[in-house]
Design a protein around this motif. Structure first.
Motif, PDB file in Angstrom:
ATOM      1  N   PHE A  22     -25.200  -5.615  11.400  1.00 12.85           N
ATOM      2  CA  PHE A  22     -24.447  -4.861  12.392  1.00 12.85           C
ATOM      3  C   PHE A  22     -22.931  -5.052  12.278  1.00 12.85           C
ATOM      4  CE2 PHE A  22     -28.550  -4.050  14.086  1.00 12.85           C
ATOM      5  CZ  PHE A  22     -28.434  -2.844  14.741  1.00 12.85           C
ATOM      6  N   ARG A  55     -20.582  -1.044  20.497  1.00  9.94           N
ATOM      7  CA  ARG A  55     -21.658  -1.573  21.329  1.00  9.94           C
ATOM      8  C   ARG A  55     -22.646  -2.397  20.517  1.00  9.94           C
ATOM      9  NH1 ARG A  55     -24.524   2.691  24.144  1.00  9.94           N
ATOM     10  NH2 ARG A  55     -25.956   0.960  24.551  1.00  9.94           N
ATOM     11  N   ASN A  56     -22.670  -2.152  19.198  1.00  9.11           N
ATOM     12  CA  ASN A  56     -23.263  -3.180  18.372  1.00  9.11           C
ATOM     13  C   ASN A  56     -24.777  -3.299  18.477  1.00  9.11           C
ATOM     14  OD1 ASN A  56     -23.244  -5.194  16.586  1.00  9.11           O
ATOM     15  ND2 ASN A  56     -22.088  -6.644  17.813  1.00  9.11           N
ATOM     16  N   VAL A  68     -15.500 -15.823  20.360  1.00  8.24           N
ATOM     17  CA  VAL A  68     -16.848 -15.622  20.875  1.00  8.24           C
ATOM     18  C   VAL A  68     -16.888 -15.797  22.384  1.00  8.24           C
ATOM     19  CG1 VAL A  68     -19.138 -16.693  20.947  1.00  8.24           C
ATOM     20  CG2 VAL A  68     -18.047 -16.238  18.777  1.00  8.24           C
ATOM     21  N   VAL A 104     -19.033 -10.681  22.162  1.00  7.15           N
ATOM     22  CA  VAL A 104     -19.554 -10.446  20.823  1.00  7.15           C
ATOM     23  C   VAL A 104     -18.886  -9.174  20.305  1.00  7.15           C
ATOM     24  CG1 VAL A 104     -21.612  -9.936  19.493  1.00  7.15           C
ATOM     25  CG2 VAL A 104     -21.725 -11.491  21.430  1.00  7.15           C
ATOM     26  N   THR A 105     -18.056  -9.321  19.299  1.00  2.00           N
ATOM     27  CA  THR A 105     -17.404  -8.129  18.764  1.00  2.00           C
ATOM     28  C   THR A 105     -17.777  -7.978  17.300  1.00  2.00           C
ATOM     29  OG1 THR A 105     -15.452  -9.267  17.979  1.00  2.00           O
ATOM     30  CG2 THR A 105     -15.424  -8.541  20.264  1.00  2.00           C
ATOM     31  N   VAL A 115     -15.872 -10.301  14.912  1.00  2.00           N
ATOM     32  CA  VAL A 115     -16.394 -11.657  14.731  1.00  2.00           C
ATOM     33  C   VAL A 115     -17.608 -11.630  13.804  1.00  2.00           C
ATOM     34  CG1 VAL A 115     -17.369 -13.657  15.904  1.00  2.00           C
ATOM     35  CG2 VAL A 115     -15.562 -12.352  16.992  1.00  2.00           C
ATOM     36  N   ASN A 116     -18.440 -10.593  13.980  1.00  2.00           N
ATOM     37  CA  ASN A 116     -19.583 -10.439  13.078  1.00  2.00           C
ATOM     38  C   ASN A 116     -19.124 -10.372  11.631  1.00  2.00           C
ATOM     39  OD1 ASN A 116     -21.144 -10.333  15.298  1.00  2.00           O
ATOM     40  ND2 ASN A 116     -21.922  -8.263  14.982  1.00  2.00           N
TER      41      ASN A 116
END
Lengths: 357, 301, 278
Positions: free
Chosen positions: C40, C47-48, C240, C244-245, C248-249
């Protein structure tokens, strides 16, 4: 002159005497074996020759020089290790050349001598292989070549056959004897296998619990052992306990329980409690009572067939059972008797040894 | 192995740097925290200072930690959450280790690797990844909603109500199990792998059922691995800070979070120091227990 | 002829369907969160949760986030220095324990294992107390400002290196060392030509372990770092905490990939049966 002199050498580890006052002289060009059961101190003795252990007392001379405290890398001896210790990260050629390289022998000479050494052990075609691509026998040849290329005064071998199977072992024994004659240096081999020692060595030292029991040629060890231990350790032997009753002309008279009073040749001095020793193959087994020799009557209790020979146990009227080895020199196997039969055992007085008890 | 007396120069050269580093940059800091745990906030000009502490060799910090109900509750909670997570790890990891041990030799290293590999991935990232799974608009609720809608349950019971999976004890336990699972699989695998297959065959041959064989032969013989695994998981669970911080929120505080708060936000270092030494004593106790139990287990086998 | 029903052998536990299924479920649960996170990070949606198409824009965003990049460089710098120092210290301790008998040896081994067994948070607060109490200079120019974190990392990672190297040396046939001496090599030559080549896979394995330990550490760094000395995990932690963005992923995915590469390298080095050859 001796190439190796071991004089009054004792080695004690914490609380354990591994070697107890050993005295051994080894001549140049001799194939010398140290034989004994495991834990008898033979490996410690060899490691003292190589320099990995220092004698607690006594001295070790190699070619007339006291090397008792010399570092292993400064001694004119080389060793073939029990595990062969072939360096796993080097090629066969690099392994053999290692000892020359680290002592500053020029690269071209190193290569040439290493190749010659590999030639000698018939491994020239495997020079570029890594040790993990070699068989056990080939690895042992590498270890041999690696030690011999240094042209040591003495080659030490620590149980070199223990990792090989029976067939290969016999082949390597012949090979070692050939190599020793070819290079003409002293070999000292440590082994617990009496067949190995008897077939290869010029002389053998038998050790037990740290002490040297006897040093002699293979024939002398087998035919004239000094002690009950040596007689029992090398080959099989029947021991009959008795009492010396008198001395005869070049012999002694011994009273043995189920033999009666017998006179056997004996050169030394013997008195009191002794054992008469006779090898199983020196004994003849017959149904009829023979006319001469020492005689024992008994019943066959066990018959083991080995092809070329049969090993038979006979129980006399009293005392322990006796072992007899019979050559199966004709095709019909059982002609002298079967388990349960009464037989006569006979042997010549000259084949009998008198040993202290 | 040779005695150090034989070659003292090499001995000291090898021993020097590592010992120095550990002494100066590990033992001395720990010693300072230990001394700090007997201190209290300094009183300067009649006012309690915020930043300064002085060492008065008081036991007040320990008394506070062990007597104040607030902290006692947190400590008990830390212990039972850790114990629960450890037991769940055992229940999940035993069959996993069993499958790996009994797989064909060709597969075994790869299966083992598959279970160990997550251990290499950053703890923070693994914990963070769980947030996306558990939150209100996370994968679990998303999947549940999809099932719910597909089955037309929304027509019967109204629209789907997402579950509150995050920021509670459940999330902390799940996170601890997820994160420390490899610690349990490894010792279990080591002891099951060493298990002599003929023992199991003998048990079956003598008429025991598979279940009886498992309970009476397999479990007792792999007890050292079980004990090792339990303690290897329990210790890091008890000392964990990140999992409870990210997944538990304010509802699920563990002792690690209290320590962190004393050293950062609350600025009460002496109390934090006392708490961290209490945690360390429990850890050493668990390690001693492990040594004792594994020696017992080995003596019995 | 009667066809036998295929039974699973009594001891073939790995062949039982339900055991395999259990393993499969655990395997999926173990990987799903991280795999989903990585997947993702390419999702074109804030919105992930629902797939809206492939994009690398969050990687660009992460790349343009100066704070994140700076933290990343800090982390790599610390990890690099830590790897060198910890490998040397660990190897020396391993050789010491492998070679010598000395009084209180088991106590010394216990001492060396302390940083491994004590809770990270205890070590973290100890480092915080230590560096603030002795007045370790702060605000130094880069990379000296990372010294406190690096020192702490070395302290907890070199005992791990010592364990790895010592495990490797445990398999060393001491007759090799004796053979080398017997063939005329000095002690140093023996170390250089025989012991060191054997030790090398252990050294590389230990070094890679030290590298990942340093790169992954959050708790101890969290207590040792200051506002100007942020490492990657500390930075990710602070991001974090907000939410959760995808950014960061993306950053986490990069770190996971680096970790996997290091793990793969370790496996190559530690592959058994390689003798000691490079």
């Amino acid at each position: 002159m001796s190439i190796i002199s071991i004089r009054n050498v004792t080695k004690t580890f914490v609380g354990i005497t591994a070697v107890d006052n050993a005295n051994i002289e080894i001549a140049a060009n001799e194939f010398f074996a140290v034989l004994g059961p495991s834990g008898c101190g033979k490996t410690t003795l060899l490691r003292m020759l190589a320099g990995f252990e220092t004698p607690t007392t006594g001295e070790i001379l190699i070619d007339g020089v006291d090397v008792s405290t010399t570092a292993p890398n400064k001694r004119p001896v080389n060793m073939v290790f029990q595990s062969y210790a072939v360096f796993p990260h080097m090629s066969v050629l690099a392994n053999v050349g290692y000892g020359l390289k680290v002592t500053g022998v020029p690269a071209t000479e190193t290569r040439q001598r290493a190749e010659e050494a590999l030639e000698m052990v018939q491994l020239a075609h495997l020079a570029e292989r890594k040790p993990d691509q070699l068989s056990g026998g080939q690895r042992q040849r590498v270890a041999l070549a690696r030690a011999l290329v240094k042209r040591p005064k003495v080659l030490l071998l620590d149980e070199p056959m223990s990792a090989l199977d029976a067939k290969l072992r016999e082949q390597m024994q012949l090979e070692l004897t050939r190599l020793q004659e070819e290079v003409g240096i002293t070999f000292v081999i440590v082994t617990h296998d009496q067949d190995e020692a008897l077939s290869m060595a010029d002389r053998i030292a038998v050790m037990q619990s740290g002490r040297v029991e006897q040093i002699a040629t293979p024939e002398a060890l087998y035919e004239s052992p000094d002690s009950r231990f040596v007689a029992d350790f090398i080959g099989k032997v029947n021991l009959l306990d008795g009492q010396v009753t008198g001395a005869a002309d070049q012999g002694v008279t011994v009273d043995v329980t189920h033999l009666g009073k017998v006179t056997v040749p004996h050169s030394g001095h013997a008195q009191g409690q002794v054992s008469l020793a006779v090898r199983p193959e020196k004994i003849r087994m017959t149904v009829a009572r023979p006319d001469s020799g020492l005689l024992v009557q008994g019943r066959i209790v066990d018959w083991a067939y080995y092809g070329d020979t049969s090993h038979i146990r006979v129980q006399p009227a009293s005392g322990p059972p006796m072992s007899v080895t019979v050559q199966n020199d004709t095709r019909s196997t059982i002609e002298n008797g079967d388990v349960g039969d009464q037989v006569w055992l006979s042997w010549r007085a000259e084949d009998t040894l008198v040993l202290d008890r | 192995m040779e005695s150090y007396r034989k070659n003292q120069r090499v001995f000291w050269v090898l021993a020097g740097p590592g010992s120095f580093w550990l002494l100066f940059f590990f033992l001395v800091p720990l010693g300072m925290v230990w001394i700090l745990s007997f201190g209290e906030k300094a009183v300067i000009d009649g006012k309690i200072s915020i930043t300064e502490t002085e060492i008065t060799w008081t036991l007040a910090n320990y008394v506070r930690a062990l007597a104040d109900p607030v902290y006692l509750v947190i400590m008990w909670k830390s212990i039972w959450i850790s114990a629960l997570a450890t037991m769940l790890c055992l229940i999940i990891a035993y069959p996993v280790a069993f499958v790996i041990s009994f797989a064909s030799p060709r597969w075994r290293p790869w299966l083992l690797l598959a279970v160990i590999l997550p251990f290499w991935i950053n703890l923070l990232i693994r914990t963070y990844a769980l947030i996306a799974v558990f939150r209100i608009r996370g994968y679990v609720n998303f999947t549940l909603e999809w099932i719910y809608d597909t089955l037309w349950l929304d027509g019967l019971f109204g629209p789907f109500e997402p579950l509150e999976l995050l920021y509670n004890d459940f999330a902390v336990v799940a996170g601890l199990v997820y994160v420390f699972m490899p610690f349990m699989v490894l010792p279990l695998y080591a002891s099951i792998e060493r298990l002599d297959r003929s023992m199991l065959e003998a048990s079956l041959d003598l008429g025991a059922s598979q279940v009886a064989t498992f309970l009476r032969v397999t479990v007792p013989l792999t007890m050292p691995g079980i004990v090792s695994g339990l303690i290897l998981v329990f210790i890091p669970c008890l000392g964990s800070f990140l999992t409870a911080d990210l997944l538990g929120g304010t509802n699920a505080t563990m002792i690690g979070n209290v320590i962190e708060r004393q050293f950062k936000a609350a600025n009460d270092w002496p109390f934090g120091a006392a708490l961290s030494f209490l945690l360390m004593y429990v850890t050493f106790g668990a390690l001693a227990l492990r040594a004792l139990l594994s020696r017992d287990a080995e003596a019995r086998i | 002829m009667r066809v036998l029903r295929r039974w699973v052998d009594p001891l073939d536990y790995a062949g039982r369907i339900w055991m395999r299924a259990f393993f499969g479920v655990v395997f999926i649960l173990l990987y799903a969160p991280v795999v989903l996170m990585m997947a993702f990070s390419f999702n074109d949606s804030k919105r992930n949760i629902v797939w809206r198409g492939f994009t690398t824009k969050y990687y660009e965003k992460a790349w343009n986030n100066d704070g994140l990049i700076e933290a990343f460089i800090n982390s790599l710098t610390i990890a690099a220095i830590n790897t060198i120092v910890a490998t040397i210290l660990g190897a020396m301790v391993a050789l010491l324990l492998w070679r010598f008998r000395f009084p209180f040896k088991s106590a010394y081994e216990g001492f060396m294992a302390l940083p491994i067994v004590i809770p990270e948070i205890c070590m973290g607060v100890a480092m915080l107390a230590f560096f603030s109490r002795i007045g370790w200079p702060t605000g130094l120019p880069w990379p000296l400002n990372l010294s406190a974190i690096t020192i702490a990392h070395i302290a907890f990672s070199f005992p791990f290196v010592a364990i790895v190297v010592r495990a490797r040396m445990a398999g060393f046939n001491r007759e090799l060392e004796e053979a080398s001496r017997d063939l005329g090599a000095s002690e140093w030559q023996t170390f250089r030509h025989v012991i060191f080549p054997y030790m090398r896979p252990g050294l590389v394995g230990g070094a890679l372990l030290a590298f990942t330990l340093s790169l992954d550490d959050f708790v101890i760094t969290f207590f040792t770092s200051g506002p100007e000395t942020v490492t990657f995990p500390v930075k990710v932690y602070s991001m974090v905490r907000f939410s959760v963005t995808p950014e960061v992923n993306a950053a986490s995915t990069v770190l996971v990939v680096i970790t996997l590469i290091v793990a793969a390298l370790m496996l190559r080095v530690q592959r058994p049966g390689q003798g000691g050859s490079p």
